[in-house]
Motif scaffolding. Structure first.
Motif: not given
Ligand code: ATP
Length: 139
Positions: A105-107, A109-113, A119-122, A129-139
């Protein structure tokens, strides 16, 4: 085509095999053209996968795996997913994924600025990936 009522599933990544099931009833994946459920004797198919969960159903049980892009190939009741990375639900380090989410999320906003599209795409893919992992872990 092998005549069977079950399917054999394998999920592999550059690091090796992450998941295997030799007698599943169904696999549900997110492809770039929508959700796809595959049962035994489905026609052969190959499809590109989104960064999303993959679900494997057998009896009244279900396994969830975070699959982070790649493709699925199905033929002769064998489903093979070749993923960029993938984690079983129980292997996901939630704190690491939360850190990766904040960093992405930090990267973003930096890439947008800086109007840095690459960098924004990456960073946007890293966030998915991070949201996917969090969602699967919390099922
Ligand atoms: P990070 O910034 O935390 O490294 P990343 O999205 O950049 O996350 P990847 O490059 O996709 O990580 O994956 C590198 C390796 O680390 C892969 O083997 C992947 O399965 C594993 N991995 C990444 N994040 C996690 C996590 N939260 N829990 C368990 N394994 C993870």
């Amino acid at each position: 085509m092998a005549d069977s009522s079950v399917i054999n599933i394998s999920i592999v990544t550059p690091d090796g095999q992450v998941y295997e099931h030799r007698a599943a009833d169904m696999i549900v994946v997110s492809t770039q053209s929508g959700q796809l459920g595959i049962m035994a004797n489905h026609v052969p198919i190959i499809a590109t996968l989104d960064v999303d969960e993959t679900r494997v159903k057998y009896g009244d049980q279900e396994d969830e795996i975070a699959v982070n892009g790649g493709f699925i190939e199905f033929s002769n009741n064998i489903a093979t997913i070749v993923a960029d990375s993938a984690e079983n639900q129980s292997d996901i380090d939630v704190a690491r994924a939360e850190n990766a989410k904040e960093r992405a999320q930090r990267l973003i906003s930096e890439a947008r600025q800086k109007h840095d599209q690459a960098a924004l795409d990456r960073a946007q893919v890293a966030l998915r990936r991070a949201i996917n992992r969090i969602n699967v872990a919390k099922k």
